[in-house]
Design a protein around this motif. Structure first.
Motif, PDB file in Angstrom:
ATOM      1  N   ASP A  19       0.827  -1.205   0.000  1.00  0.00           N
ATOM      2  CA  ASP A  19       0.000   0.000   0.000  1.00  0.00           C
ATOM      3  C   ASP A  19       0.862   1.256   0.000  1.00  0.00           C
ATOM      4  OD1 ASP A  19      -2.450  -1.336  -0.002  1.00  0.00           O
ATOM      5  OD2 ASP A  19      -2.460  -1.514   2.181  1.00  0.00           O
ATOM      6  N   CYS A  20       1.954   1.234   0.763  1.00  0.00           N
ATOM      7  CA  CYS A  20       2.843   2.392   0.825  1.00  0.00           C
ATOM      8  C   CYS A  20       3.514   2.646  -0.518  1.00  0.00           C
ATOM      9  CB  CYS A  20       3.901   2.200   1.907  1.00  0.00           C
ATOM     10  SG  CYS A  20       3.259   2.245   3.598  1.00  0.00           S
ATOM     11  N   PHE A  21       3.998   1.582  -1.150  1.00  0.00           N
ATOM     12  CA  PHE A  21       4.698   1.757  -2.419  1.00  0.00           C
ATOM     13  C   PHE A  21       3.722   2.055  -3.561  1.00  0.00           C
ATOM     14  CE2 PHE A  21       8.066   0.097   0.094  1.00  0.00           C
ATOM     15  CZ  PHE A  21       9.227   0.550  -0.496  1.00  0.00           C
ATOM     16  N   ASP A  22       2.536   1.502  -3.495  1.00  0.00           N
ATOM     17  CA  ASP A  22       1.510   1.854  -4.484  1.00  0.00           C
ATOM     18  C   ASP A  22       1.166   3.343  -4.383  1.00  0.00           C
ATOM     19  OD1 ASP A  22       1.394  -0.720  -5.459  1.00  0.00           O
ATOM     20  OD2 ASP A  22      -0.375  -1.282  -4.274  1.00  0.00           O
ATOM     21  N   ALA A  23       1.167   3.873  -3.158  1.00  0.00           N
ATOM     22  CA  ALA A  23       0.880   5.291  -2.965  1.00  0.00           C
ATOM     23  C   ALA A  23       1.937   6.163  -3.637  1.00  0.00           C
ATOM     24  CB  ALA A  23       0.789   5.614  -1.476  1.00  0.00           C
ATOM     25  N   LEU A  24       3.178   5.684  -3.670  1.00  0.00           N
ATOM     26  CA  LEU A  24       4.230   6.417  -4.380  1.00  0.00           C
ATOM     27  C   LEU A  24       3.955   6.462  -5.877  1.00  0.00           C
ATOM     28  CD1 LEU A  24       7.684   5.314  -2.885  1.00  0.00           C
ATOM     29  CD2 LEU A  24       6.522   7.504  -2.608  1.00  0.00           C
ATOM     30  N   LEU A  25       3.606   5.313  -6.439  1.00  0.00           N
ATOM     31  CA  LEU A  25       3.372   5.257  -7.886  1.00  0.00           C
ATOM     32  C   LEU A  25       2.166   6.073  -8.300  1.00  0.00           C
ATOM     33  CD1 LEU A  25       4.127   1.563  -8.962  1.00  0.00           C
ATOM     34  CD2 LEU A  25       5.654   3.531  -8.813  1.00  0.00           C
ATOM     35  N   SER A  26       1.146   6.075  -7.461  1.00  0.00           N
ATOM     36  CA  SER A  26      -0.081   6.791  -7.811  1.00  0.00           C
ATOM     37  C   SER A  26       0.018   8.293  -7.584  1.00  0.00           C
ATOM     38  CB  SER A  26      -1.257   6.233  -7.000  1.00  0.00           C
ATOM     39  OG  SER A  26      -1.116   6.577  -5.629  1.00  0.00           O
ATOM     40  N   GLY A  27       1.048   8.721  -6.864  1.00  0.00           N
ATOM     41  CA  GLY A  27       1.171  10.137  -6.536  1.00  0.00           C
ATOM     42  C   GLY A  27       0.451  10.522  -5.267  1.00  0.00           C
ATOM     43  N   GLU A  28      -0.164   9.551  -4.603  1.00  0.00           N
ATOM     44  CA  GLU A  28      -0.845   9.844  -3.345  1.00  0.00           C
ATOM     45  C   GLU A  28       0.150  10.228  -2.257  1.00  0.00           C
ATOM     46  OE1 GLU A  28      -3.774   7.627  -0.085  1.00  0.00           O
ATOM     47  OE2 GLU A  28      -2.934   6.516  -1.787  1.00  0.00           O
ATOM     48  N   ALA A  29       1.347   9.637  -2.307  1.00  0.00           N
ATOM     49  CA  ALA A  29       2.399   9.940  -1.341  1.00  0.00           C
ATOM     50  C   ALA A  29       3.642  10.421  -2.080  1.00  0.00           C
ATOM     51  CB  ALA A  29       2.730   8.707  -0.506  1.00  0.00           C
ATOM     52  N   ASP A  30       4.418  11.259  -1.410  1.00  0.00           N
ATOM     53  CA  ASP A  30       5.667  11.766  -1.984  1.00  0.00           C
ATOM     54  C   ASP A  30       6.870  10.926  -1.550  1.00  0.00           C
ATOM     55  OD1 ASP A  30       4.441  14.173  -3.170  1.00  0.00           O
ATOM     56  OD2 ASP A  30       4.144  14.767  -1.078  1.00  0.00           O
ATOM     57  N   ALA A  31       6.699  10.161  -0.478  1.00  0.00           N
ATOM     58  CA  ALA A  31       7.791   9.329   0.031  1.00  0.00           C
ATOM     59  C   ALA A  31       7.216   8.249   0.930  1.00  0.00           C
ATOM     60  CB  ALA A  31       8.799  10.184   0.818  1.00  0.00           C
ATOM     61  N   THR A  32       8.027   7.242   1.176  1.00  0.00           N
ATOM     62  CA  THR A  32       7.693   6.249   2.190  1.00  0.00           C
ATOM     63  C   THR A  32       8.959   5.958   2.974  1.00  0.00           C
ATOM     64  OG1 THR A  32       6.670   4.097   2.648  1.00  0.00           O
ATOM     65  CG2 THR A  32       8.122   4.220   0.741  1.00  0.00           C
ATOM     66  N   LEU A  33       8.814   5.448   4.179  1.00  0.00           N
ATOM     67  CA  LEU A  33       9.955   5.116   5.027  1.00  0.00           C
ATOM     68  C   LEU A  33       9.799   3.680   5.509  1.00  0.00           C
ATOM     69  CD1 LEU A  33      12.529   6.069   6.544  1.00  0.00           C
ATOM     70  CD2 LEU A  33      11.038   6.756   8.437  1.00  0.00           C
ATOM     71  N   VAL A  34      10.775   2.825   5.158  1.00  0.00           N
ATOM     72  CA  VAL A  34      10.738   1.406   5.526  1.00  0.00           C
ATOM     73  C   VAL A  34      12.153   0.964   5.891  1.00  0.00           C
ATOM     74  CG1 VAL A  34       8.752   0.805   4.081  1.00  0.00           C
ATOM     75  CG2 VAL A  34      11.064   0.711   3.120  1.00  0.00           C
ATOM     76  N   ASP A  35      12.285  -0.244   6.451  1.00  0.00           N
ATOM     77  CA  ASP A  35      13.606  -0.815   6.678  1.00  0.00           C
ATOM     78  C   ASP A  35      14.357  -0.903   5.349  1.00  0.00           C
ATOM     79  OD1 ASP A  35      13.736  -1.549   9.548  1.00  0.00           O
ATOM     80  OD2 ASP A  35      11.985  -2.774   9.055  1.00  0.00           O
ATOM     81  N   ARG A  36      15.668  -0.632   5.406  1.00  0.00           N
ATOM     82  CA  ARG A  36      16.441  -0.623   4.160  1.00  0.00           C
ATOM     83  C   ARG A  36      16.347  -1.938   3.382  1.00  0.00           C
ATOM     84  NH1 ARG A  36      19.766   1.884   0.916  1.00  0.00           N
ATOM     85  NH2 ARG A  36      21.388   0.713  -0.161  1.00  0.00           N
ATOM     86  N   PRO A  37      16.448  -3.115   4.014  1.00  0.00           N
ATOM     87  CA  PRO A  37      16.313  -4.344   3.225  1.00  0.00           C
ATOM     88  C   PRO A  37      14.983  -4.434   2.488  1.00  0.00           C
ATOM     89  CG  PRO A  37      17.256  -4.842   5.364  1.00  0.00           C
ATOM     90  CD  PRO A  37      16.799  -3.418   5.420  1.00  0.00           C
ATOM     91  N   VAL A  38      13.933  -3.880   3.093  1.00  0.00           N
ATOM     92  CA  VAL A  38      12.618  -3.876   2.443  1.00  0.00           C
ATOM     93  C   VAL A  38      12.632  -2.929   1.250  1.00  0.00           C
ATOM     94  CG1 VAL A  38      10.166  -3.389   2.750  1.00  0.00           C
ATOM     95  CG2 VAL A  38      11.475  -4.457   4.605  1.00  0.00           C
ATOM     96  N   ALA A  39      13.250  -1.747   1.436  1.00  0.00           N
ATOM     97  CA  ALA A  39      13.336  -0.785   0.337  1.00  0.00           C
ATOM     98  C   ALA A  39      14.085  -1.374  -0.851  1.00  0.00           C
ATOM     99  CB  ALA A  39      14.027   0.487   0.827  1.00  0.00           C
ATOM    100  N   VAL A  40      15.214  -2.041  -0.572  1.00  0.00           N
ATOM    101  CA  VAL A  40      15.999  -2.657  -1.645  1.00  0.00           C
ATOM    102  C   VAL A  40      15.193  -3.743  -2.347  1.00  0.00           C
ATOM    103  CG1 VAL A  40      18.062  -4.005  -2.163  1.00  0.00           C
ATOM    104  CG2 VAL A  40      18.190  -2.113  -0.527  1.00  0.00           C
ATOM    105  N   SER A  41      14.509  -4.560  -1.550  1.00  0.00           N
ATOM    106  CA  SER A  41      13.716  -5.648  -2.118  1.00  0.00           C
ATOM    107  C   SER A  41      12.601  -5.114  -3.007  1.00  0.00           C
ATOM    108  CB  SER A  41      13.132  -6.501  -0.989  1.00  0.00           C
ATOM    109  OG  SER A  41      12.335  -7.551  -1.512  1.00  0.00           O
ATOM    110  N   MET A  42      11.884  -4.104  -2.540  1.00  0.00           N
ATOM    111  CA  MET A  42      10.764  -3.569  -3.314  1.00  0.00           C
ATOM    112  C   MET A  42      11.242  -2.866  -4.579  1.00  0.00           C
ATOM    113  SD  MET A  42       8.046  -4.516  -1.681  1.00  0.00           S
ATOM    114  CE  MET A  42       6.721  -3.482  -2.322  1.00  0.00           C
ATOM    115  N   ALA A  43      12.412  -2.216  -4.516  1.00  0.00           N
ATOM    116  CA  ALA A  43      12.934  -1.517  -5.692  1.00  0.00           C
ATOM    117  C   ALA A  43      13.298  -2.476  -6.807  1.00  0.00           C
ATOM    118  CB  ALA A  43      14.153  -0.678  -5.308  1.00  0.00           C
TER     119      ALA A  43
END
Length: 254
Positions: free
Chosen positions: A168-192
């Protein structure tokens, strides 16, 4: 004495001995360990082709093998895990959970098994971030109930969007609903590295959050299990198992 009477007496004596012996000891393997997790937090826990997978899954399976315990995994939302543990619906939480002081008032934590920074993630093409202050006036999506949510609520000038899941957080980035998200770095790397986010998001700023060490949670009165888990965890650390799991699941370079 008649044979039927002897059999009845023997059965009675057997069950009396079982009752007097007390609980089944750890390692007997007869009582499954119910493990609660939110299976949407890669690389700690995720759903693979053959079921649950991830760093925490491999770790708990290795620990259970040391203790001689069978496992039953129970998937439920992250925000419900501690309540489920306290109420006796599960015996252990393995879900990339940070061992914070606030949580420790309700549950017991094992020794830490992993420590990672958090990362602010933004849409691709954003200018570099030097500090969280650069996000003032912006909308930041965070997973409800996490240390990241607690942290961003302490920052001034942010519009905090609490969301139930990582997706939901990363979908919000793609949709423009959010300007940023904050997660654990391993999660950020995995999702990217996963579709549909490849090339569309950027890891903008790593940030240290106090109390972010990862640990397994269990009931505060379950001292015997806590001691057994800590002992097995120490063995896995000494044998290099944790390092191998990090190499397998944690891609820190991107």
């Amino acid at each position: 004495m008649r044979a039927s009477v002897r059999r009845t007496l023997n059965v009675f004596l057997f069950f009396l001995a079982v009752a007097l012996a007390g609980p089944v000891p750890l390692g007997a393997g007869e009582v499954p360990l119910r493990v609660g997790t939110d299976a949407a937090y890669p690389p700690y826990v995720l759903r693979g082709p053959s079921g649950l997978a991830g760093f925490d899954v491999d770790l708990v399976e290795a620990l259970a093998a040391r203790l001689g315990r069978e496992l039953v995994w129970i998937d439920r939302p992250f925000t419900n895990l501690i309540d489920a543990l306290v109420e006796g619906e599960i015996d252990l939480i393995a879900s990339g959970m940070s061992a914070t002081e606030e949580r420790a008032r309700r549950v017991a934590f094992t020794e830490a098994y992993e420590i990672s920074r958090s990362t602010f993630v933004v849409p691709a093409g954003w200018p570099p971030l030097c500090s969280p202050d650069d996000l003032k006036g912006r909308r930041v999506a965070v997973i409800a109930g996490t240390v990241q949510e607690v942290y961003v609520t302490t920052l001034e000038g942010l519009d905090v969007l609490s969301r139930p899941t990582t997706d939901d957080c990363f979908d919000a980035l793609l949709s423009g609903e959010a300007d940023a998200t904050l997660v654990d770095r391993p999660v950020a790397v995995s999702m990217a590295g996963r579709e549909p986010f490849v090339g569309k998001i950027a890891l903008a700023l790593d940030w240290e959050i106090a109390g972010s060490a990862k640990a397994l949670a269990l009931r505060r009165d379950d001292r015997e299990l806590l001691e057994a888990l800590n002992g097995a965890l120490a063995d896995l650390k000494a044998e290099g198992v944790l390092i191998r799991l990090r190499d397998k699941w944690m891609a820190f370079r991107l």
